[in-house]
Design a protein around this motif. Structure first.
Motif, short mmCIF file in Angstrom:
data_model
loop_
_atom_site.label_atom_id
_atom_site.label_comp_id
_atom_site.label_asym_id
_atom_site.label_seq_id
_atom_site.Cartn_x
_atom_site.Cartn_y
_atom_site.Cartn_z
N MET A 80 49.55 25.39 32.26
CA MET A 80 49.41 24.48 33.37
C MET A 80 50.72 23.77 33.67
O MET A 80 51.00 23.48 34.83
CB MET A 80 48.32 23.45 33.08
N ILE A 81 51.52 23.53 32.65
CA ILE A 81 52.81 22.89 32.89
C ILE A 81 53.69 23.81 33.75
O ILE A 81 54.34 23.37 34.68
CB ILE A 81 53.50 22.54 31.57
N PHE A 82 53.66 25.09 33.45
CA PHE A 82 54.43 26.04 34.24
C PHE A 82 53.89 26.12 35.66
O PHE A 82 54.65 26.21 36.62
CB PHE A 82 54.41 27.42 33.59
N SER A 83 52.59 26.07 35.81
CA SER A 83 51.98 26.13 37.13
C SER A 83 52.40 24.95 37.99
O SER A 83 52.66 25.09 39.18
CB SER A 83 50.46 26.16 36.98
N VAL A 84 52.48 23.78 37.38
CA VAL A 84 52.91 22.59 38.12
C VAL A 84 54.37 22.70 38.52
O VAL A 84 54.74 22.43 39.66
CB VAL A 84 52.68 21.32 37.27
N SER A 85 55.22 23.13 37.59
CA SER A 85 56.64 23.21 37.91
C SER A 85 56.94 24.34 38.90
O SER A 85 57.86 24.23 39.71
CB SER A 85 57.47 23.38 36.64
N ALA A 86 56.15 25.40 38.87
CA ALA A 86 56.37 26.51 39.81
C ALA A 86 55.98 26.12 41.23
O ALA A 86 56.52 26.65 42.19
CB ALA A 86 55.60 27.74 39.36
N ARG A 87 55.03 25.21 41.37
CA ARG A 87 54.56 24.81 42.70
C ARG A 87 55.05 23.43 43.10
O ARG A 87 54.42 22.74 43.89
CB ARG A 87 53.04 24.84 42.71
N LEU A 104 36.21 24.63 27.63
CA LEU A 104 36.31 23.87 28.88
C LEU A 104 36.91 22.49 28.65
O LEU A 104 37.73 22.03 29.44
CB LEU A 104 34.93 23.73 29.52
N PHE A 105 36.53 21.84 27.56
CA PHE A 105 37.05 20.52 27.23
C PHE A 105 38.57 20.56 27.03
O PHE A 105 39.30 19.72 27.54
CB PHE A 105 36.35 19.98 25.98
N ILE A 106 39.04 21.56 26.29
CA ILE A 106 40.48 21.71 26.05
C ILE A 106 41.20 21.95 27.38
O ILE A 106 42.28 21.41 27.62
CB ILE A 106 40.76 22.85 25.05
N GLY A 107 40.61 22.76 28.24
CA GLY A 107 41.22 23.01 29.55
C GLY A 107 41.33 21.75 30.38
O GLY A 107 42.33 21.52 31.05
N VAL A 108 40.30 20.92 30.34
CA VAL A 108 40.32 19.67 31.11
C VAL A 108 41.35 18.70 30.54
O VAL A 108 42.15 18.11 31.27
CB VAL A 108 38.92 19.03 31.15
N VAL A 109 41.35 18.54 29.22
CA VAL A 109 42.26 17.58 28.59
C VAL A 109 43.72 17.98 28.80
O VAL A 109 44.55 17.17 29.23
CB VAL A 109 41.95 17.43 27.09
N PHE A 110 44.04 19.24 28.52
CA PHE A 110 45.43 19.65 28.65
C PHE A 110 45.81 20.05 30.06
O PHE A 110 46.98 20.32 30.34
CB PHE A 110 45.74 20.78 27.66
N GLY A 111 44.86 20.10 30.96
CA GLY A 111 45.16 20.30 32.37
C GLY A 111 45.38 18.99 33.09
O GLY A 111 46.01 18.95 34.14
N MET A 112 44.84 17.91 32.52
CA MET A 112 44.95 16.62 33.18
C MET A 112 46.38 16.07 33.16
O MET A 112 46.83 15.47 34.13
CB MET A 112 44.01 15.62 32.53
N MET A 113 47.09 16.30 32.07
CA MET A 113 48.46 15.77 31.99
C MET A 113 49.39 16.39 33.04
O MET A 113 50.03 15.66 33.79
CB MET A 113 49.00 15.96 30.58
#
Length: 104
Positions: free
Chosen positions: A1-8, A78-87
């Motif tokens: 998700m960090i890469f997705s944010v920086s790419a966009r 799903l919980f891990i995806g939400v937690v580490f996607g939120m940052m």
């Protein structure tokens, strides 16, 4: 998700510059995070069930599937995806358009 944010970064900056609110960008990345972690959870559950079936079928061991554990493991994914996607989603939503465009 960090890469997705920086790419966009530029796309999100343009969206914010033309009026997108913080919640719009946050929801976009959270949906992506939930979908990715959900598919990952489904793949993991499928592999786990397939391997346990193969072990039970091809060996003399008795294998029992606990459906409670299957559901818990999927929900944990799903919980891990939400937690580490939120940052990263919060980082993308807070970014000021001028700084994002200036750094590119």
């Amino acid at each position: 998700m960090i890469f997705s944010v920086s790419a966009r970064k530029i796309r999100n900056s343009i969206r914010k510059a033309i009026g997108a609110k913080k919640i719009n960008i946050l929801i976009q990345f959270m949906i992506e995070s939930i979908v990715l972690s959900g598919f990952g959870g489904l793949i993991g559950v499928g592999l786990g069930l397939g391997i346990s079936w193969a072990v039970g079928h091809y060996t003399s061991m008795n294998v029992a599937t606990s459906w409670n554990m299957v559901i818990i493991s999927f929900l944990f994914s799903l919980f891990i995806g939400v937690v580490f996607g939120m940052m990263p989603a919060n980082k993308a939503a807070r970014m000021r358009p001028i700084y994002a465009l200036h750094n590119e």
